[in-house]
Design a protein around this motif. Structure first.
Motif, PDB file in Angstrom:
ATOM      1  N   THR A   1       4.358   2.490  -1.878  1.00 49.13           N
ATOM      2  CA  THR A   1       3.243   1.601  -1.558  1.00 49.13           C
ATOM      3  C   THR A   1       1.986   2.131  -2.241  1.00 49.13           C
ATOM      4  O   THR A   1       1.963   3.257  -2.740  1.00 49.13           O
ATOM      5  CB  THR A   1       3.021   1.538  -0.029  1.00 49.13           C
ATOM      6  OG1 THR A   1       1.963   0.619   0.257  1.00 49.13           O
ATOM      7  CG2 THR A   1       2.657   2.903   0.533  1.00 49.13           C
ATOM      8  N   THR A   2       0.944   1.318  -2.261  1.00 48.69           N
ATOM      9  CA  THR A   2      -0.356   1.830  -2.685  1.00 48.69           C
ATOM     10  C   THR A   2      -0.937   2.652  -1.535  1.00 48.69           C
ATOM     11  O   THR A   2      -0.595   2.450  -0.372  1.00 48.69           O
ATOM     12  CB  THR A   2      -1.323   0.691  -3.028  1.00 48.69           C
ATOM     13  OG1 THR A   2      -1.466  -0.163  -1.891  1.00 48.69           O
ATOM     14  CG2 THR A   2      -0.810  -0.121  -4.211  1.00 48.69           C
ATOM     15  N   LEU A   3      -1.811   3.582  -1.863  1.00 44.08           N
ATOM     16  CA  LEU A   3      -2.475   4.363  -0.833  1.00 44.08           C
ATOM     17  C   LEU A   3      -3.494   3.488  -0.121  1.00 44.08           C
ATOM     18  O   LEU A   3      -4.295   2.802  -0.764  1.00 44.08           O
ATOM     19  CB  LEU A   3      -3.163   5.581  -1.444  1.00 44.08           C
ATOM     20  CG  LEU A   3      -3.875   6.498  -0.446  1.00 44.08           C
ATOM     21  CD1 LEU A   3      -2.855   7.216   0.435  1.00 44.08           C
ATOM     22  CD2 LEU A   3      -4.752   7.512  -1.178  1.00 44.08           C
ATOM     23  N   THR A   4      -3.466   3.522   1.215  1.00 40.01           N
ATOM     24  CA  THR A   4      -4.402   2.712   1.996  1.00 40.01           C
ATOM     25  C   THR A   4      -5.122   3.570   3.024  1.00 40.01           C
ATOM     26  O   THR A   4      -4.681   4.670   3.366  1.00 40.01           O
ATOM     27  CB  THR A   4      -3.668   1.577   2.736  1.00 40.01           C
ATOM     28  OG1 THR A   4      -2.681   2.143   3.616  1.00 40.01           O
ATOM     29  CG2 THR A   4      -2.982   0.644   1.751  1.00 40.01           C
ATOM     30  N   ASP A   5      -6.225   3.053   3.519  1.00 37.36           N
ATOM     31  CA  ASP A   5      -6.931   3.738   4.601  1.00 37.36           C
ATOM     32  C   ASP A   5      -6.351   3.295   5.943  1.00 37.36           C
ATOM     33  O   ASP A   5      -5.354   2.566   5.995  1.00 37.36           O
ATOM     34  CB  ASP A   5      -8.438   3.479   4.521  1.00 37.36           C
ATOM     35  CG  ASP A   5      -8.791   2.003   4.623  1.00 37.36           C
ATOM     36  OD1 ASP A   5      -7.955   1.212   5.092  1.00 37.36           O
ATOM     37  OD2 ASP A   5      -9.917   1.631   4.241  1.00 37.36           O
ATOM     38  N   SER A   6      -6.970   3.707   7.053  1.00 35.78           N
ATOM     39  CA  SER A   6      -6.438   3.421   8.380  1.00 35.78           C
ATOM     40  C   SER A   6      -6.443   1.931   8.708  1.00 35.78           C
ATOM     41  O   SER A   6      -5.697   1.475   9.569  1.00 35.78           O
ATOM     42  CB  SER A   6      -7.238   4.181   9.441  1.00 35.78           C
ATOM     43  OG  SER A   6      -8.621   3.857   9.347  1.00 35.78           O
ATOM     44  N   SER A   7      -7.263   1.158   7.998  1.00 37.11           N
ATOM     45  CA  SER A   7      -7.314  -0.291   8.242  1.00 37.11           C
ATOM     46  C   SER A   7      -6.417  -1.072   7.280  1.00 37.11           C
ATOM     47  O   SER A   7      -6.387  -2.301   7.334  1.00 37.11           O
ATOM     48  CB  SER A   7      -8.751  -0.798   8.120  1.00 37.11           C
ATOM     49  OG  SER A   7      -9.245  -0.590   6.807  1.00 37.11           O
ATOM     50  N   GLY A   8      -5.708  -0.364   6.400  1.00 39.33           N
ATOM     51  CA  GLY A   8      -4.791  -1.031   5.485  1.00 39.33           C
ATOM     52  C   GLY A   8      -5.391  -1.419   4.153  1.00 39.33           C
ATOM     53  O   GLY A   8      -4.719  -2.040   3.318  1.00 39.33           O
ATOM     54  N   GLU A   9      -6.647  -1.050   3.890  1.00 38.70           N
ATOM     55  CA  GLU A   9      -7.295  -1.373   2.623  1.00 38.70           C
ATOM     56  C   GLU A   9      -6.863  -0.377   1.543  1.00 38.70           C
ATOM     57  O   GLU A   9      -6.789   0.831   1.793  1.00 38.70           O
ATOM     58  CB  GLU A   9      -8.812  -1.335   2.766  1.00 38.70           C
ATOM     59  CG  GLU A   9      -9.381  -2.413   3.666  1.00 38.70           C
ATOM     60  CD  GLU A   9      -9.210  -3.807   3.097  1.00 38.70           C
ATOM     61  OE1 GLU A   9      -9.343  -3.954   1.864  1.00 38.70           O
ATOM     62  OE2 GLU A   9      -8.917  -4.731   3.874  1.00 38.70           O
ATOM     63  N   SER A  10      -6.573  -0.895   0.351  1.00 39.60           N
ATOM     64  CA  SER A  10      -6.162  -0.024  -0.754  1.00 39.60           C
ATOM     65  C   SER A  10      -7.298   0.903  -1.163  1.00 39.60           C
ATOM     66  O   SER A  10      -8.467   0.502  -1.182  1.00 39.60           O
ATOM     67  CB  SER A  10      -5.719  -0.866  -1.949  1.00 39.60           C
ATOM     68  OG  SER A  10      -4.553  -1.593  -1.638  1.00 39.60           O
TER      69      SER A  10
END
Length: 440
Positions: free
Chosen positions: A356-365
């Motif tokens: 997957t792409t790396l995301t933050d805790s809210s799911g944003e790339s």
């Protein structure tokens, strides 16, 4: 074991306090202020850096003709050739009334008009030589695949149809003109004059396509041309003392049948021995550096092998913030080899398969962003990335499997931009990880 953990704890402990903590730009959230807590700043976690060579990159349907070559002191000899088809929707020659006057038409010349798309890389002050050849094989990908790749190639006639030696001017000039062989042009002209071609399939059976190749012996640049480039047939018709001139254009209409073959000869470089994509080449063998290059499929992997040890710091604790700071290797960039503004980040497994792409805790790339503040010694130039959510997930994993991060350029297939990063042991360009860990 207990003694080891105590020593590790005090070795990692940079500071702690009882409640409200301001650690540089990091401030503990309000949810933690109601309870007694400690925040630990950790900057000694091990970081492993390696370089990977991807098997291949899809370069068809990218809408850019990429051609040229240059010598890179860190990546070797980089070369780009481009394959494409041309087509037409009209299978007769120009006439204001009908095609019955075709017998009066006379062939004049034929040329390939290549229009710049503003992309260039390396030294555009150097002269380049391009040759255009006729492809002899159908534009057909491998079985069960609709794409062409950076390592794809098609058979072509070794005899050049046209040559140009030019100094690229990708900004401010719209095109270059490659005059093609008159014998080829006359043959094509007669196919239409004599109504020997009446369908698209008949045309592509006759003219399967072209390959544009860089044949310069000296280092130059790689240049981008757009798909508004055309094959142009010039012909005329005499009427008494006057002569009318006409043009017939063949366009690059099928983007799926245009692709770029990008290669590099890395002999003599630190990355000359890059293995297959499932295997990493550690930065300890590449001068304490990790390498990234679009077009050729070179990417940098970063791992944090001991991150799970943080859970032993406390019965209850969590990473609330973490920042990875990656410095471009000293003397690896210049005006000729500029630093990209961003790096894309992907989560991969131990076999370098992207999950997957790396995301933050809210799911944003997330992307690694270049901090390019001016200073005398370029000490502040770095890529910065927040990855607290990723590291916390790694800590909480019940399995022994570990994920790593792969860094690429945002555009993978139609540029040859590159960047070199220092690893954790690189004295001049040290990679750093700053973690803020709260116990409660």
């Amino acid at each position: 074991m207990y003694k080891f953990l105590i020593l590790m704890f005090f070795g990692l402990l940079m500071f702690s306090c009882d409640s409200d903590v301001d650690a540089g730009e990091f401030i503990v959230g309000a949810d933690y202020l109601a309870i007694k807590n400690k925040v630990i700043s950790i900057d000694t976690v091990t970081i492993n850096v390696s370089t990977i060579k991807l098997d291949s990159l899809v370069t068809s349907s990218e809408s850019r003709i990429l051609v040229g070559n240059y010598d890179d002191p860190l990546f070797g000899k980089v070369k780009a050739d481009s394959y494409f088809q041309v087509s037409t929707s009209s299978f007769n020659l120009y006439s204001e009334n009908s095609d019955t006057d075709a017998t009066g038409y006379v062939f004049d010349s034929i040329a390939m008009i290549l229009r710049y798309d503003d992309y260039y890389y390396a030294d555009t002050t150097k002269v380049q030589t391009l040759n255009i050849h006729r492809v002899t094989k159908k534009f057909k990908p491998n079985v069960d695949d609709d794409s062409f790749y950076n390592n794809s190639a098609l058979d072509y006639n070794s005899a050049s149809l046209g040559t140009i030696t030019y100094k690229p001017k990708p900004i401010g000039k719209d095109s270059i003109n490659i005059k093609l062989d008159n014998e080829f042009g006359l043959e094509l002209f007669n196919k239409f004059k004599n109504n020997e071609i009446s369908t698209t399939s008949e045309f592509t059976d006759y003219l399967k396509g072209f390959v544009l190749k860089s044949d310069s012996n000296t280092s130059g640049s790689v240049i981008g041309f757009n798909l508004s480039s055309v094959l142009r047939l010039y012909y005329s018709k005499g009427k008494g003392d006057t002569e009318d001139f006409y043009e017939k254009e063949f366009t690059i209409s099928d983007v799926a049948k245009q692709f770029n073959s990008v290669s590099s000869d890395r002999a003599g470089t630190l990355i000359q021995d890059l293995p297959l994509s499932k295997i990493n080449l550690s930065s300890s063998y590449t001068g304490n550096k990790g390498f990234i290059q679009s077009g050729t499929g070179i990417v940098c992997r970063v791992d944090f092998p001991n991150i799970k040890q943080l859970k032993y710091l406390s019965d209850k604790g969590a990473i609330v913030d973490a920042r990875l700071i990656m410095k471009p290797a000293k003397n690896s960039y210049s005006k000729m080899f500029p630093l990209p503004e961003k790096l894309s980040v992907y989560v991969v497994d131990r076999l370098n398969r992207i999950k997957t792409t790396l995301t933050d805790s809210s799911g944003e790339s997330l992307v690694a962003t270049l901090n390019n503040e001016n200073d005398e010694f370029d000490e502040s130039v770095s890529y910065q990335l927040s990855l607290g959510a990723f590291l916390q997930k790694e800590i909480l994993k019940e399995s022994d499997s570990e994920s790593g991060l792969v860094f690429t350029l945002p555009i993978l297939s139609k540029v040859v931009d590159r960047v070199v990063l220092g690893d954790q042991t690189n004295k001049e360009s040290e990679m750093k990880l700053q973690i803020y860990y709260i116990t409660y």
